[in-house]
Scaffold this motif. Sequence first.
Motif, PDB file in Angstrom:
ATOM      1  N   PHE A  25       0.834  -1.183   0.000  1.00 15.51           N
ATOM      2  CA  PHE A  25       0.000   0.000   0.000  1.00 15.51           C
ATOM      3  C   PHE A  25       0.874   1.240   0.000  1.00 15.51           C
ATOM      4  N   GLY A  26       0.256   2.350  -0.316  1.00 16.24           N
ATOM      5  CA  GLY A  26       0.990   3.607  -0.311  1.00 16.24           C
ATOM      6  C   GLY A  26       1.361   4.042   1.088  1.00 16.24           C
ATOM      7  N   ASN A  27       2.107   5.095   1.214  1.00 13.37           N
ATOM      8  CA  ASN A  27       2.549   5.630   2.505  1.00 13.37           C
ATOM      9  C   ASN A  27       1.965   7.013   2.707  1.00 13.37           C
ATOM     10  N   PHE A 205      -4.577   3.475   4.153  1.00 15.00           N
ATOM     11  CA  PHE A 205      -4.278   2.736   2.931  1.00 15.00           C
ATOM     12  C   PHE A 205      -3.914   3.627   1.760  1.00 15.00           C
ATOM     13  N   GLY A 206      -3.862   4.922   1.947  1.00 21.95           N
ATOM     14  CA  GLY A 206      -3.373   5.808   0.895  1.00 21.95           C
ATOM     15  C   GLY A 206      -4.335   5.930  -0.257  1.00 21.95           C
ATOM     16  N   VAL A 207      -3.823   5.681  -1.477  1.00 25.25           N
ATOM     17  CA  VAL A 207      -4.649   5.866  -2.665  1.00 25.25           C
ATOM     18  C   VAL A 207      -5.698   4.783  -2.799  1.00 25.25           C
ATOM     19  N   ALA A 208      -5.547   3.680  -2.063  1.00 24.68           N
ATOM     20  CA  ALA A 208      -6.565   2.626  -2.117  1.00 24.68           C
ATOM     21  C   ALA A 208      -7.839   3.076  -1.414  1.00 24.68           C
ATOM     22  N   GLU A 209      -8.943   2.466  -1.786  1.00 19.67           N
ATOM     23  CA  GLU A 209     -10.268   2.828  -1.256  1.00 19.67           C
ATOM     24  C   GLU A 209     -10.771   1.734  -0.325  1.00 19.67           C
TER      25      GLU A 209
END
Length: 483
Positions: A25-27, A205-209
């Motif tokens: 996942f993104g940071n 989760f950053g850019v995740a939904e």
Amino acid sequence: MATPNLSFGAGSMTGTAQTAPGFLFGNPVTAQPSTAAFGATPFSTNPAPVSSGTGSLFGTTTTPAQKPFLIAPQTNFAPFGKSTPGAQGPDATQQQGMAGQPDPSLALHLAICTPSYFNNENDEVLRKWNQLQAFWGAGKGYYAPNMPPVEFTPENPYCRFKVVCYARIPSYHNEDGIVQIVIGKSLADLKPLEQNFVSTLNGIFGVAEVVISEMFAAELPDRTNIRLYVQQTLANGEKERATATDVARHMSQPTYTQTLKNLFVLEVLPLVNLTEAQLKEYLDTPQRGIDPALWEQGKRENPDPQKFLPVVKVGFQELQKQFNLQEDHAKKLQASMNNIMDEITQLRHKQTMMKAAIQDAKWKQANLTRRVLKLVSAQEVERKRGVPLDQTEEQIRMRLEDLYMQLMQPTQYRGCLNELMAQMCVKPASSQGGPRYGLVGDMEREVSQYMAWQHDALQAVVGVLKEDLTVVDSMMEEIQCKP
């Protein structure tokens, strides 16, 4: 050989082998202070103990005595309450650590078989009392002076209030990405804050939904179960889900410990299927102090080993809990059945109405068909007026015209008849027996025969004309009677 690993949220693929398999996942969360959701105080990404002044998601404070949350992203969990090492509690640890302390199983057998607490006949009474407590699964058993008593729990192998029942094997898949989170708040308190809760998780989760698929009250009071999954949109517009183990592993990082505490998260469980090794280990190990023979009997009598597995219920409380769950499930099934019956009743009513409407439409169609037929017949009569209907009528018309032309010719029968009529008028026959005019016998017969033929032909023509006039009159009457 390095295998490429898709960076979930990064939008790129690298050829370097990663230490943690699965999605990354993104940071989005940095070490800078940020404002927590719903009026909570800012938290840092570094894990720190929760103090009494730390804000929370619901606007209340959290004390150090609060139960910490539990992250369980691993799939090798002990199913259905199977005991794990280290779960005996502090008292058992202290007893095992004491010098000369007997083994707990040995102490249990001494308490119910050969207690020597009084060293007289009272030990027999104590033995029966310990056996009764062991059979019941509650109380303390004394077996020797200066020795701590044995705690009788329902898990001891002599407890009689045990039963083997069957539960359905979970049918979750890791690819579905479903993760269950246990929140230490009631459903009524959490429901109004659902959107803010999702926003806070999106920050993890950053850019995740983060998408919540289900939210329902847990069995324990003031507990809520939330089932969610994490997805991201690819470059081609498709949605891709992260696996359940990747989501749980990402949430178990120490970086998000404080955030999850502020959200009152008590437990994170990835919903995955049991592996064959886990299922075999579970079935090969008798559960919760049950007799191995009874456990083997329960495995043999499994109605469907592909769908169900045996579980142990110990004590009246678990039995009552199981009974309540079955009652709740039966009520839900009854409610669903009632809804289905109501829908069936409505569909039957609609079916009856549709049948009546279809019958009415059929009557209307038949009426319109008759009216159209009348209109088409009347139009055809008007269009074919003066035109023969078939070849026979045309032949009859041509014969009549030919006969008429023959009669009207002066040199034919019409002229002869006119001449005879004129002679009869000029020279009438005398009544006193004067000379009379007549035809030769042969000619008279021929004329009579020809006149008979003409008479028959005229009668046939008159009959056909009468029939046609009758048909025309009936058509006219129908046309006049049409609406």
